[in-house]
Design an enzyme around this catalytic site. Structure first.
Site, short mmCIF file in Angstrom:
data_model
loop_
_atom_site.label_atom_id
_atom_site.label_comp_id
_atom_site.label_asym_id
_atom_site.label_seq_id
_atom_site.Cartn_x
_atom_site.Cartn_y
_atom_site.Cartn_z
N THR A 146 -5.90 35.49 65.41
CA THR A 146 -6.69 36.44 64.64
C THR A 146 -7.40 35.78 63.47
O THR A 146 -6.83 34.94 62.76
CB THR A 146 -5.79 37.57 64.12
OG1 THR A 146 -5.11 38.17 65.21
CG2 THR A 146 -6.62 38.63 63.41
N GLY A 151 -10.60 40.57 64.11
CA GLY A 151 -9.76 41.64 64.65
C GLY A 151 -9.30 41.33 66.07
O GLY A 151 -8.81 40.25 66.36
N GLU A 261 3.78 39.42 75.35
CA GLU A 261 3.78 39.84 73.96
C GLU A 261 3.76 41.37 73.85
O GLU A 261 4.48 41.97 73.04
CB GLU A 261 2.57 39.25 73.23
CG GLU A 261 2.52 39.63 71.75
CD GLU A 261 1.32 39.06 71.02
OE1 GLU A 261 1.20 39.30 69.80
OE2 GLU A 261 0.48 38.39 71.67
N ARG A 262 2.94 42.01 74.66
CA ARG A 262 2.84 43.47 74.60
C ARG A 262 4.13 44.15 75.06
O ARG A 262 4.54 45.17 74.50
CB ARG A 262 1.64 43.93 75.42
CG ARG A 262 0.33 43.60 74.74
CD ARG A 262 -0.88 43.73 75.64
NE ARG A 262 -2.09 43.39 74.88
CZ ARG A 262 -3.27 43.15 75.43
NH1 ARG A 262 -3.43 43.21 76.75
NH2 ARG A 262 -4.31 42.84 74.67
N GLY A 358 16.54 63.34 54.91
CA GLY A 358 16.21 63.91 53.62
C GLY A 358 15.87 62.85 52.58
O GLY A 358 15.32 61.80 52.89
N GLY A 383 -2.70 43.79 70.21
CA GLY A 383 -3.73 44.69 70.76
C GLY A 383 -3.45 46.10 70.30
O GLY A 383 -2.37 46.64 70.56
#
Length: 398
Positions: A146, A151, A261-262, A358, A383
């Site tokens: 990256t 991006g 990786e995904r 809470g 991605g």
């Protein structure tokens, strides 16, 4: 018996749980505040055989396949670790596979394969210099793709590598690099043609190389124990022997390994959801309001049931897709769907789990608070959800 629930994998799960209990839980809050995990943790994980899971023994790994890697990731989180810990400790899972594949070895159930031309002496040398030491826990690697203005546009990479005799001269910058501060080397995507041409190669660049600067430590919403850096390259000379595979095969190599990786990120997502269900159930059984446990109220029970259903459904689908990937099936669309399904389940469950806790859930002392922060990156890394939807739409013929 499930393919992910064999006697061997049950033992691997128990080993991972013991590692987390003994080596991680007493120190995780300290690492969160320090912004990194100690290098010694890599060595400890390597001695137990956990660091090398999914990598063949021929390159210094522990053997096993993609399903074994998924099991370790799942159990590390469900035992009280975090996705941030996975990112910090297993960064080599994205830094090394390209080298292993280029050398001709196979990784993670057919995710390796051969990239470009036949294995070269240079590719084999990279195994000895980087892969074996990293799997032994004595080196740390990172992956740099990256860029500040890029991006998800991998083909648009603008960091250049100009050939100059036996070296490449690298200029450019990278950002959001996981383990960028601690890494001894960085597997770096560079453009070996004009910037943005899509002609990419992968170079292994050593920390300490003249002109290679590791910038400021990036402060993040979550993944606090995982260091993240900006990298800068100004006329950095990298030996041609540090190129992975043939020139201009980098884009294909990156795309081939996105599946693993995904699926790792999908695993982190559903495992985080499962852990948050467990934390919420425990809290709702113990916490009393108006003289009754929270779990005695139908509204709370139904909310917990829905959370559990979403987490388990995501786990089942990710496992089903992982089995197909491990078998070598080209299931790009299904991998994208698995990631989105798991991330959506995680987003819903962590939000509901914190709500059920809470005010306590909003404190740093609450484990659920860490998962709430850590979960947000899972729909971005590897991605984005939107990119996954584009892949899915393409698979639908749209």
């Amino acid at each position: 018996m499930s393919i992910v629930d064999t006697p061997e994998r049950r033992q691997l799960r128990e080993l991972t749980r013991a590692f987390v209990t003994r080596e991680v839980l007493p120190h995780l809050d300290e690492w969160e505040r320090a912004g990194e995990v100690p290098r010694g943790l890599h060595a400890t994980a390597a001695k137990l055989g956990l660091l090398g899971i999914g990598f063949p023994e021929s390159v210094g790994g522990s053997g096993g396949d993609l399903l074994d890697s998924i099991l370790v990731t799942e159990e590390l989180i469900r035992s009280g670790g975090s996705s941030g810990l996975v990112a910090a400790l297993f960064t080599h899972g994205i830094a090394l596979p390209h080298m292993v594949a280029a050398s001709g070895a196979r990784t993670g159930g057919s995710l390796g394969g051969r990239l470009g031309a036949a294995s070269t002496a240079g590719d084999d040398d990279l195994i000895e210099r980087y892969v074996r030491p990293t799997l032994a826990g004595t080196m740390i690697g990172a992956l740099a793709i990256t860029e500040p203005d890029g991006g998800s546009d991998v083909a648009g990479i603008r960091t250049t590598a100009r050939r100059d005799g036996d070296h490449y001269v690298v200029n450019g910058s990278k950002t959001y690099i996981t383990s960028g501060h601690r890494a001894d080397f960085v597997t770096t995507a560079v453009c070996t043609d004009f910037p943005g041409s899509g002609q990419l190669s992968l170079l292994v660049i050593d920390k300490g190389s003249t002109g290679f600067t590791v910038g400021r430590r990036l402060e993040k919403l979550g993944w606090h124990c995982s260091d993240t850096a900006e990298l800068s390259f100004v006329d950095v000379r990298v030996p041609v022997g540090n190129r992975i595979g043939a020139e201009n095969t980098g884009f294909l190599a990156i795309m081939q390994h996105f599946a693993a990786e995904r699926l790792s990120l999908a695993t982190q997502a559903y495992a985080t959801a499962q852990r948050c269900v467990e934390l919420a159930v425990r809290w709702c059984r113990d916490r009393e309001t108006f003289g009754r446990p929270l779990a005695s109220r139908q509204l709370v029970r139904h909310r917990l049931a829905e959370m559990h259903t979403r987490a388990e459904a995501a786990r089942s689908y990710v496992h089903a897709v992982a089995v197909r990937v491990a078998a070598g099936e080209p299931v790009v669309t299904e991998v994208a769907m698995a990631k989105n399904v798991a991330v959506a389940a995680c987003d819903h469950v962590v939000d509901q789990a914190l709500q059920l806790h809470g005010g306590f859930g909003y404190l740093r002392d609450a484990e659920v608070e860490r998962h709430y922060r850590d979960a947000r990156i899972l729909g971005i890394g590897g991605g984005t959800t939107e990119i996954m939807n584009e892949i899915i739409a393409k698979g639908m013929g749209l």
